[in-house]
Design a protein around this motif. Structure first.
Motif, PDB file in Angstrom:
ATOM      1  N   ALA A 143       3.425  23.729 101.824  1.00 35.56           N
ATOM      2  CA  ALA A 143       1.983  23.955 101.712  1.00 35.56           C
ATOM      3  C   ALA A 143       1.648  24.717 100.434  1.00 35.56           C
ATOM      4  CB  ALA A 143       1.493  24.728 102.938  1.00 35.56           C
ATOM      5  N   GLY A 144       2.456  25.743 100.126  1.00 33.17           N
ATOM      6  CA  GLY A 144       2.205  26.533  98.933  1.00 33.17           C
ATOM      7  C   GLY A 144       2.312  25.706  97.667  1.00 33.17           C
ATOM      8  N   ALA A 145       3.344  24.852  97.582  1.00 36.29           N
ATOM      9  CA  ALA A 145       3.514  24.009  96.396  1.00 36.29           C
ATOM     10  C   ALA A 145       2.328  23.080  96.203  1.00 36.29           C
ATOM     11  CB  ALA A 145       4.811  23.210  96.515  1.00 36.29           C
ATOM     12  N   CYS A 146       1.821  22.526  97.282  1.00 35.87           N
ATOM     13  CA  CYS A 146       0.679  21.616  97.186  1.00 35.87           C
ATOM     14  C   CYS A 146      -0.600  22.366  96.847  1.00 35.87           C
ATOM     15  CB  CYS A 146       0.509  20.856  98.496  1.00 35.87           C
ATOM     16  SG  CYS A 146       1.866  19.713  98.861  1.00 35.87           S
ATOM     17  N   LEU A 147      -0.787  23.544  97.443  1.00 37.42           N
ATOM     18  CA  LEU A 147      -2.009  24.306  97.191  1.00 37.42           C
ATOM     19  C   LEU A 147      -2.055  24.846  95.767  1.00 37.42           C
ATOM     20  CD1 LEU A 147      -2.218  26.246 100.566  1.00 37.42           C
ATOM     21  CD2 LEU A 147      -3.766  24.436  99.790  1.00 37.42           C
ATOM     22  N   LEU A 148      -0.899  25.083  95.173  1.00 40.36           N
ATOM     23  CA  LEU A 148      -0.877  25.528  93.784  1.00 40.36           C
ATOM     24  C   LEU A 148      -1.347  24.434  92.839  1.00 40.36           C
ATOM     25  CD1 LEU A 148       2.468  27.544  93.731  1.00 40.36           C
ATOM     26  CD2 LEU A 148       0.170  28.481  93.477  1.00 40.36           C
ATOM     27  N   ARG A 149      -1.105  23.179  93.239  1.00 38.22           N
ATOM     28  CA  ARG A 149      -1.551  22.046  92.415  1.00 38.22           C
ATOM     29  C   ARG A 149      -3.005  21.679  92.695  1.00 38.22           C
ATOM     30  NH1 ARG A 149       4.004  20.224  93.355  1.00 38.22           N
ATOM     31  NH2 ARG A 149       3.320  19.212  95.288  1.00 38.22           N
ATOM     32  N   ARG A 150      -3.343  21.606  93.990  1.00 36.99           N
ATOM     33  CA  ARG A 150      -4.705  21.223  94.381  1.00 36.99           C
ATOM     34  C   ARG A 150      -4.975  21.742  95.789  1.00 36.99           C
ATOM     35  NH1 ARG A 150      -7.124  17.030  97.130  1.00 36.99           N
ATOM     36  NH2 ARG A 150      -5.098  16.022  97.471  1.00 36.99           N
ATOM     37  N   ILE A 151      -6.034  22.464  95.945  1.00 35.28           N
ATOM     38  CA  ILE A 151      -6.353  23.052  97.241  1.00 35.28           C
ATOM     39  C   ILE A 151      -7.103  22.035  98.094  1.00 35.28           C
ATOM     40  CG2 ILE A 151      -7.576  24.918  98.416  1.00 35.28           C
ATOM     41  CD1 ILE A 151      -7.246  26.578  95.872  1.00 35.28           C
ATOM     42  N   ASP A 152      -6.604  21.819  99.321  1.00 38.33           N
ATOM     43  CA  ASP A 152      -7.305  20.953 100.266  1.00 38.33           C
ATOM     44  C   ASP A 152      -7.070  21.477 101.669  1.00 38.33           C
ATOM     45  OD1 ASP A 152      -4.839  19.771 101.369  1.00 38.33           O
ATOM     46  OD2 ASP A 152      -4.707  18.730  99.445  1.00 38.33           O
ATOM     47  N   ALA A 153      -7.865  20.993 102.594  1.00 36.17           N
ATOM     48  CA  ALA A 153      -7.831  21.517 103.965  1.00 36.17           C
ATOM     49  C   ALA A 153      -6.535  21.184 104.678  1.00 36.17           C
ATOM     50  CB  ALA A 153      -9.025  20.967 104.742  1.00 36.17           C
ATOM     51  N   SER A 154      -5.967  19.996 104.427  1.00 30.91           N
ATOM     52  CA  SER A 154      -4.766  19.595 105.159  1.00 30.91           C
ATOM     53  C   SER A 154      -3.591  20.514 104.847  1.00 30.91           C
ATOM     54  CB  SER A 154      -4.407  18.139 104.831  1.00 30.91           C
ATOM     55  OG  SER A 154      -4.105  18.002 103.453  1.00 30.91           O
ATOM     56  N   HIS A 155      -3.423  20.896 103.585  1.00 27.93           N
ATOM     57  CA  HIS A 155      -2.304  21.764 103.247  1.00 27.93           C
ATOM     58  C   HIS A 155      -2.592  23.226 103.602  1.00 27.93           C
ATOM     59  CE1 HIS A 155      -1.269  18.192 100.709  1.00 27.93           C
ATOM     60  NE2 HIS A 155      -0.118  18.437 101.315  1.00 27.93           N
ATOM     61  N   ALA A 156      -3.850  23.586 103.639  1.00 30.70           N
ATOM     62  CA  ALA A 156      -4.192  24.910 104.166  1.00 30.70           C
ATOM     63  C   ALA A 156      -3.824  24.985 105.648  1.00 30.70           C
ATOM     64  CB  ALA A 156      -5.671  25.188 103.966  1.00 30.70           C
ATOM     65  N   LEU A 157      -4.057  23.882 106.359  1.00 33.51           N
ATOM     66  CA  LEU A 157      -3.689  23.831 107.768  1.00 33.51           C
ATOM     67  C   LEU A 157      -2.169  23.889 107.931  1.00 33.51           C
ATOM     68  CD1 LEU A 157      -4.736  23.532 110.661  1.00 33.51           C
ATOM     69  CD2 LEU A 157      -4.580  21.055 110.389  1.00 33.51           C
ATOM     70  N   GLU A 158      -1.429  23.201 107.038  1.00 29.11           N
ATOM     71  CA  GLU A 158       0.035  23.268 107.091  1.00 29.11           C
ATOM     72  C   GLU A 158       0.517  24.696 106.848  1.00 29.11           C
ATOM     73  OE1 GLU A 158       3.964  21.134 105.054  1.00 29.11           O
ATOM     74  OE2 GLU A 158       2.030  21.137 103.996  1.00 29.11           O
TER      75      GLU A 158
END
Length: 617
Positions: A143-158
């Protein structure tokens, strides 16, 4: 596994799935045979008393243990199946995380090394928190790796899911949270993510998952927190931290250990934000636990603590290995595979009674896996000979939980014992009402008292016997189990009513000669002392490989024992020494076991733990 020779992702993928299938099958086979581990027994017991949190852990491990036996029945494989299922997801998560940053081929290579890494490849064999801790760590990493690239609700949920699972698994997850938060603060992308409402909500949800543990500690004078952070650690520098680092290198396997650290150092300088995220997480977690090793608990198992750090570095590994010579890449995989086989082989050896028995005098003797099933069989035999309604009482939490699992009785009363406090289980036993007064129980009916004699250092056995007399009265003749030549020693006492009077207790003995592992030829010179509190001994016999081979001269002067053992009362004192010899001329060369059979004046007979001797020819 040869990395350079693989032409593409397809072949590496096939290799991964073959390895994943074989490792899972082997782990299931081992888990079905491996004896119950002490902590597993207590987690089972916690699961039978549902709660949001417990004195030693948050609730998730106990819930999974309960789920296993509810679905599969009261046996070992069922207990461990949920943990095996969680562990099977670990390499798949490594593949998923690596693919997003480095592509398919690197993903399957990293996943394969997640299987070969001994600490990760053996997860799930035991019903302990580490598998879920690893999964929670990887969810937060992804989740952190994805949120560093682009913030979205699905990875915030992860992220919220990973934080919640970690919070419900172990106090130790705080280290992952702390390192992750620090890593985010150190990067521009991380600071941006921490300002986003979706990420803040995810963090809040993860924090809320700590509520049961916080509430439990608030309600119980911070007993769990105090044990995990204060009582179990000396918090003073000790050089044994060097051994911790050396053991890590061996457990990870030396070449792979160097490769992971090298991959982390290279990742810190990578232009990819995901690579820097993995590198900083991994190196900070590992270095943090390495520093902690110089100040923290050295008495309990801690070698698995840095595993989240190694998992964080795995996605970076394939790129580093790509720059190595082919033979070195093959050696890295081969040595890691050998390490995995060694650890799995250890579990297989532990599951074999004959191997455990042969290792009885060795430092690596697996005491926490041994004795519970023999004790359960003996308890069943004793209960059949006692009146209906007889209650079983154990003298420590380990024996109580193990007997509870074997007898499917999570409410076995446990006496106060140093082990209960040392392992942070005393507050939980009190909350369950399982620390009852044994005299009050005896007033209501007969009791079978099970005592783990070997759970007390030899120098403290006599004092422990005197304490037992104070709690339950004079101890009658015991049924004594010597498992694995007495390395695990359990005494069972039939108590039918409250009693008082002078303390009587099982015999205690000592070999002055021979020493452990002594080499002998034709005869063994046997000398030592023995006494039985309040009763005395009538004679002492020597045994060799379990057979009586002669009677010792007992009643020889042995002054000074009363000073070494305060409170010693024996009608033979001070003539408590014995001496004699054992003829071994007709015995084959190799290791054999010398023991004692102690005959009490009341007719009771006890076998004393055996010592190994080596017969030379």
């Amino acid at each position: 596994m040869s990395i350079q020779s693989e032409p593409g992702a397809a072949r590496v993928r096939r290799l991964f799935w073959a390895l994943w299938s074989v490792v899972l099958a082997v782990k299931i086979a081992v888990a079905a045979r491996l004896p119950l581990f002490v902590d597993e027994a207590f987690y089972w017991q916690e699961g039978q008393h549902p709660a949001a949190a417990y004195s030693d852990l948050p609730g998730l491990t106990a819930w999974l243990a309960r789920l296993g036996v509810e679905l599969g029945g009261q046996h070992l494989l069922a207990l461990r199946l949920p943990f095996l299922a969680v562990a099977a997801l670990i390499p798949l998560m490594v593949v998923r995380i690596t693919r997003r940053t480095f592509g398919d081929r690197d993903a399957w290579v990293a996943g394969s090394f997640a299987l070969l890494l001994p600490l990760a490849g053996t997860l799930g064999i035991l019903a302990v928190p580490d598998a879920m801790l690893a999964l929670a760590t990887l969810l937060c990493m992804d989740a952190g790796a994805c949120l560093l690239r682009r913030i979205d609700a699905s990875h915030a949920l992860e992220l919220a899911l990973g934080l919640a699972l970690g919070a419900l698994s172990h106090y130790r997850f705080i280290a992952v949270i702390g390192v992750g938060f620090l890593t985010l603060l150190l990067t521009v992308e991380g600071r941006r993510a921490l300002k986003d409402a979706r990420v803040l909500i995810a963090i809040a949800l993860g924090a809320a998952a700590w509520s049961p543990l916080v509430w439990w500690n608030y309600d119980n004078a911070d007993a769990g927190l105090r044990f995990q952070l204060v009582d179990r650690h000396p918090w003073a520098f000790h050089s044994s931290g060097l051994w911790f680092i050396a053991i890590q290198a061996l457990l990870v396997t030396p070449v792979l250990f160097v490769a992971l650290i090298g991959a982390g150092r290279a990742g810190v300088r990578s232009p990819r934000i995901g690579a820097r995220w993995f590198a900083m997480l991994g190196l900070l977690v590992i270095s943090g636990f390495f520093v902690l090793g110089f100040f923290a608990d050295t008495e309990r198992v801690s070698f698995h603590w840095p595993l989240p750090g190694y998992l964080a570095l795995l996605p970076l590994l394939p790129r580093l290995l790509a720059g190595w010579a082919p033979w070195l890449r093959r050696a890295t995989a081969a040595v890691a595979g050998v390490g995995l086989l060694v650890v799995l082989g250890y579990y297989v050896a532990v599951s074999m009674p004959d191997v455990r028995a042969r290792s009885a005098a060795e430092k690596w003797y697996p005491g926490n896996f041994a004795g519970w099933d023999e004790a359960a069989d003996a308890v069943r035999d004793e209960l059949r000979a006692m009146p209906p309604g007889t209650r079983v009482v154990a003298d420590n939490f380990k024996l109580g939980a193990e007997l509870g699992f074997a007898l499917d009785d999570p409410d076995i009363v446990v006496l106060d014992h140093p082990l209960n406090r040392k392992h942070g289980r005393a507050p939980q036993l009190h909350l369950w009402g399982l620390d009852q007064d044994p005299r009050a129980m005896l007033a209501k009916g007969p009791v079978l008292l099970a005592v783990g004699v070997s759970e007390v250092e030899f120098k403290n056995v006599h004092r422990r016997n005197l304490e037992l007399c104070q709690r339950v009265g004079p101890l009658p003749a015991a049924r004594v189990l010597n498992v694995d030549h007495g390395q695990q020693r359990i005494a069972l006492f039939r108590l039918d009513r409250p009693s008082s009077g002078a303390c009587t207790a099982p015999a205690i003995a000592w070999f002055d000669r021979p020493s452990i592992g002594e080499h002998v030829r034709d005869r063994i010179d046997v000398r030592g002392w023995a006494f039985r509190q309040g009763v005395g001994l009538s004679r002492v016999e020597a045994t060799f490989d379990g057979r009586v081979v002669g009677e010792m001269r007992y009643g020889l002067p042995y002054p000074g024992l009363d000073k070494s053992w305060p409170g010693l009362v024996d009608p033979n004192a001070p003539r408590l020494g014995f001496a004699g010899s054992v003829d071994v001329r007709g015995v084959g060369a190799g290791r054999h076991w010398l023991g004692l059979r102690l005959h009490g004046r009341d007719g009771a007979v006890e076998s004393w733990p055996e010592v190994p001797v080596v017969v030379e020819r």
